[in-house]
Design an enzyme around this catalytic site. Structure first.
Site, PDB file in Angstrom:
ATOM      1  NE  ARG A  82     -17.573 -41.007  72.938  1.00  0.00           N
ATOM      2  CZ  ARG A  82     -17.725 -40.930  71.635  1.00  0.00           C
ATOM      3  NH1 ARG A  82     -16.714 -41.164  70.829  1.00  0.00           N
ATOM      4  NH2 ARG A  82     -18.906 -40.601  71.114  1.00  0.00           N
ATOM      5  N   GLY A  84     -12.815 -41.549  69.028  1.00  0.00           N
ATOM      6  CA  GLY A  84     -13.935 -42.017  68.236  1.00  0.00           C
ATOM      7  C   GLY A  84     -14.801 -40.895  67.713  1.00  0.00           C
ATOM      8  CB  ILE A  86     -21.603 -39.336  66.290  1.00  0.00           C
ATOM      9  CG1 ILE A  86     -22.867 -38.957  67.070  1.00  0.00           C
ATOM     10  CG2 ILE A  86     -21.932 -40.189  65.053  1.00  0.00           C
ATOM     11  CD1 ILE A  86     -23.786 -38.004  66.316  1.00  0.00           C
ATOM     12  CB  THR A  87     -21.475 -43.674  69.909  1.00  0.00           C
ATOM     13  OG1 THR A  87     -22.067 -44.983  69.954  1.00  0.00           O
ATOM     14  CG2 THR A  87     -21.206 -43.183  71.320  1.00  0.00           C
ATOM     15  CB  SER A 149     -18.892 -48.583  70.644  1.00  0.00           C
ATOM     16  OG  SER A 149     -19.838 -48.840  69.630  1.00  0.00           O
ATOM     17  CB  ILE A 150     -13.715 -49.451  72.619  1.00  0.00           C
ATOM     18  CG1 ILE A 150     -14.101 -50.810  73.204  1.00  0.00           C
ATOM     19  CG2 ILE A 150     -12.558 -48.845  73.418  1.00  0.00           C
ATOM     20  CD1 ILE A 150     -12.979 -51.822  73.216  1.00  0.00           C
ATOM     21  N   GLY A 162     -14.702 -45.322  77.970  1.00  0.00           N
ATOM     22  CA  GLY A 162     -14.612 -46.774  78.029  1.00  0.00           C
ATOM     23  C   GLY A 162     -15.383 -47.507  76.960  1.00  0.00           C
ATOM     24  CB  CYS A 180     -18.454 -45.609  65.071  1.00  0.00           C
ATOM     25  SG  CYS A 180     -19.111 -46.445  66.525  1.00  0.00           S
TER      26      CYS A 180
END
Length: 220
Positions: A82, A84, A86-87, A149-150, A162, A180
């Site tokens: 995806r 972005g 790190i989350t 977040s996205i 997503g 992020c």
């Protein structure tokens, strides 16, 4: 902003699902969409057990704890495709993976991101929390705290990965990273924000899911 040619879609409520299993399921549906054996768009709505995920831009450098510490806490780190950085995902966070034909819907990527942000803003409003966009990073914010977040991937016009909206999860693991990839950013949740005014306030995942279904159905 809504596309004029959106295909019929199905929202699947999957409960608590391992990250890798959810990723495999997404890839299965993406493959079917590409081969045109699946016309219906699929929206996966779920929670994950505790996990850190890395985006295309990496993110391991934004870990502020050791791999040994995470192993002790039984929190894996998974590389994804995806967008972005790190989350963190964990129980109490609503995760939504729309596997959608954006070309067919007549939506560009920027339009789709804007739509998902708008849906999360309305969901926050339903819970009594005022959120907004920020020029610093995609997603939604309450002042300088990130609430949702996205991170998307698009392949041949098909979206996957997503959004993630913090409902009532334990925010502690976010302090183990620069969320992020943004230094000095703190995370918040709907329940955390409400409790600033109403200490006994609670937010339930079923209520947040119902809010998502309502707004997604009406805005897409």
């Amino acid at each position: 902003m809504t596309g004029k040619n959106v295909m019929p879609f199905k929202i699947m409520n999957l409960g608590l699902l391992d990250y890798q299993k959810a990723l495999d399921l997404q890839q299965q549906y993406v493959k079917q969409k590409k081969s045109q054996t699946l016309e219906t768009d699929i929206v996966l709505m779920l929670e994950h057990p505790a996990v850190f995920t890395l985006g295309k831009r990496g993110g391991r450098e934004n870990l502020m704890v050791s791999e040994a510490f995470l192993k002790e806490k039984e929190v894996p780190v998974v590389q994804t495709g995806r967008g972005g950085n790190i989350t963190f995902h964990g129980p109490g966070q609503l995760v939504v993976y729309p596997i959608m034909d954006l070309d067919r819907a007549g939506m560009g990527v920027a339009d789709f991101v804007h739509l998902l942000e708008e849906i999360m803003i309305k969901m926050a409003g339903d819970a009594g929390v005022t959120a907004q966009r920020s020029a610093a990073n995609h997603g939604i914010w309450v002042e300088n705290k990130k609430l949702g977040s996205i991170g998307l991937s698009i392949t041949r016009g098909i979206s996957f990965h997503g959004l993630a909206l913090n409902a009532n999860l334990d925010l502690t693991p976010f302090t183990w990273v620069n969320p992020c990839g943004l230094a000095g950013v703190s995370m918040t949740s709907l329940e955390n924000e409400l409790q600033q005014k109403y200490p006994e306030a609670t937010v339930s995942i079923p209520t947040v899911k119902a809010s998502f279904i309502h707004h997604f159905t009406n805005m897409i």
